[in-house]
Write an enzyme that holds these catalytic residues in place. Structure first.
Site: not given
Ligand code: NAP
Length: 467
Positions: A212-213, A268, A160, A162, A234, A367, A136-137
């Site tokens: 994502g995470s 990130c 898919k 967030a 990423e 983080e 979502w960020n």
């Molecule tokens: P997140 O919880 O991992 O969510 C990201 C996406 O993954 C969402 O669509 C989420 O769906 C889905 N998801 C979560 N758990 C999952 C699983 N077990 N299996 C499949 N899909 C799953 O991440 P966040 O906390 O929202 O986002 C922040 C993180 O993203 C931070 O760590 C940030 O540093 C990282 N990020 C990295 C980059 C990069 O380019 N390296 C860029 C931006 C953000 P739901 O919303 O339905 O849970």
């Protein structure tokens, strides 16, 4: 997590969405699969026309989609407009450059002489249906930086997104449809993360990308690994920001504020750990803390807001836990360290600088996804590099110095996917983006990004095929 638009500035639920039913997922998969069979045969010119149209439409929509993003995840509306404008630029960049980036490669005859080839080449062909699991960020940018190259390469996409940005997710599908992409080229699936595994295992899905995470990345990568499907990850980052004696301290401190609080601190590639040489530590600290104090925290819809709320209540709770852990173990809050008093509703957190960080504090290794900086005093470059690398992450890094020797040393030794000198990390269509270590693998953007979801096909002709 329910699929819903919840205003982080107030905590009010604006709209909830039902996840799509299994038979609808099946219908969308079939559409993606059958569309791919035709779409892969289109040429670059046709794809570029479609993507260019999407860019034009998005350009017209910037004010509206910016407000939607701000409503759903709380970024300042000025930043949301900048994000949408950046997407327009990236779409146009790939529309213009994709054909050259994916041009057939012909090895020098001498290099393949003993392969028996009369002629040989590498052709970049699409992989098929790519599943994108997105955060979502940067709800528009993260998707576009995947989708623009993927579509230009001839792939089709399933998104898919967030669960807290459903309106932005639906907007994206609508945008590509209005631009004229065939139905099935880009589809948004309103589904929870629990539905991802079945999709990944479906034979019609060829590959996946996740931003994502770390837990989400690990899950997607292990399922895809089990299915032997290509992934790009990423993930998180805790980028170091080194300030060395020859730095322009004034500029370094002013940029540090932006680098830490951009996107309400939820980026990130935000600089998160500030490693400052003892010679310039006091001067940098004073300017940096003053800059963090001066930020306007408030309603993200206001044009003069610098820092809005965190996107979710849980996100703020996680950040508070990290700060409280550090304070309990002896860190000093030079500013912030708590919720702002002025905001009684919503998920705000004050811009914070923590000093006296020690390795046993969680924030040293985890983080901080919000406007919280950690400040370290270092004695020399050796200590700075060691501390910079003392993290599970390796997304990007920032170094302020005018010393060529230090520049060469940092390029050689910093464990990160990027090293940005005398400025802050930012993504750009023409530069590859991605990390090492727990920040993931693979690259987005530039030629590296578009080739991730291509089949680099060796085409070898024996003498009898002529040519
Ligand atoms: P997140 O919880 O991992 O969510 C990201 C996406 O993954 C969402 O669509 C989420 O769906 C889905 N998801 C979560 N758990 C999952 C699983 N077990 N299996 C499949 N899909 C799953 O991440 P966040 O906390 O929202 O986002 C922040 C993180 O993203 C931070 O760590 C940030 O540093 C990282 N990020 C990295 C980059 C990069 O380019 N390296 C860029 C931006 C953000 P739901 O919303 O339905 O849970």
């Amino acid at each position: 997590m329910p699929i819903a638009t919840v205003d982080p500035a107030t905590g009010e639920t604006i709209e909830t969405f039902e996840p799509i039913a299994p038979d609808e997922i099946e219908r969308r998969l079939t559409a993606a699969d059958t569309t791919y069979a035709r779409y892969r045969l289109t040429g670059f010119a046709e794809r570029a026309l479609l993507l260019g149209r999407a860019a034009d439409l998005l350009e017209e929509d910037v004010p509206d989609i910016a407000r939607t993003m701000t409503l759903e995840m709380g970024k300042p509306v000025t930043a949301a407009r900048a994000e949408a404008a950046k997407c327009v630029k990236a779409m146009r960049w790939y529309a213009e450059h994709a054909e050259a980036l994916l041009a057939d490669e012909r090895p020098a005859p001498a290099d393949v002489a003993d392969s028996g080839a009369d002629r040989a080449a590498v052709h970049y062909r699409p992989l098929g249906v790519v599943l994108a699991v997105m955060p979502w960020n940067f709800p528009l940018w993260q998707v576009v930086r995947f989708a623009a190259p993927a579509l230009m390469a001839g792939n089709v996409a399933l998104l898919k997104h967030a669960s807290n940005v459903p309106r932005t997710a639906l907007y994206l599908q609508d945008l590509f449809a209005r631009a004229g992409f065939p139905e099935g080229c880009f589809q948004t699936l309103l589904i929870g993360s629990g539905s991802v595994e079945a999709l990944l295992r479906d034979r019609r899905v060829a590959a996946a990308t996740l931003t994502g995470s770390e837990p989400a990345g690990r899950s997607v990568a292990s399922i895809a690994g089990d299915e032997v499907k290509k992934t790009v990850l990423e993930l998180g980052g805790s980028d170091p920001y080194l300030v060395l004696p020859s730095a322009d301290v004034e500029r370094a401190a002013a940029t540090a504020v932006t680098a830490r609080v951009q996107n309400n601190g939820q980026s990130c590639i935000a600089a998160k750990r500030f490693l400052v040489h003892a010679d310039v530590y006091d001067a940098f600290r004073d300017r940096f803390v003053a800059g963090m104090r001066e930020l306007t925290v408030g309603d993200p819809m206001n044009e003069d807001t610098d820092v809005g709320p965190l996107s979710t209540e849980q996100g703020r709770a996680d950040l508070e836990e990290l700060v409280e852990d550090a304070l309990a173990r002896g860190a000093t809050a030079l500013c912030g360290g708590q919720r702002p008093k002025e905001q009684t509703r919503g998920w705000y957190y004050s811009p914070t600088v923590l000093a006296d960080i020690t390795p046993e504090m969680r924030i040293h290794r985890e983080e901080a996804f919000g406007p919280v900086a950690t400040l370290y005093r270092v004695a020399d470059l050796d200590e700075a590099v060691a501390l910079a690398n003392d993290t599970p992450f390796g997304l990007s890094s920032n170094v302020w110095t005018r010393d060529e020797g230090e520049i060469a040393r940092c390029v050689r030794d910093l464990e990160a996917g990027g090293v940005f000198f005398n400025g802050m990390t930012a993504s750009h269509p023409g530069l590859p983006f991605g990390g090492v270590k727990r920040s993931g693998y693979g690259r987005e953007l530039a030629g590296h990004g578009i080739r991730e979801f291509c089949n680099a096909t060796t085409v070898w002709h024996g003498p009898e095929t002529g040519g």
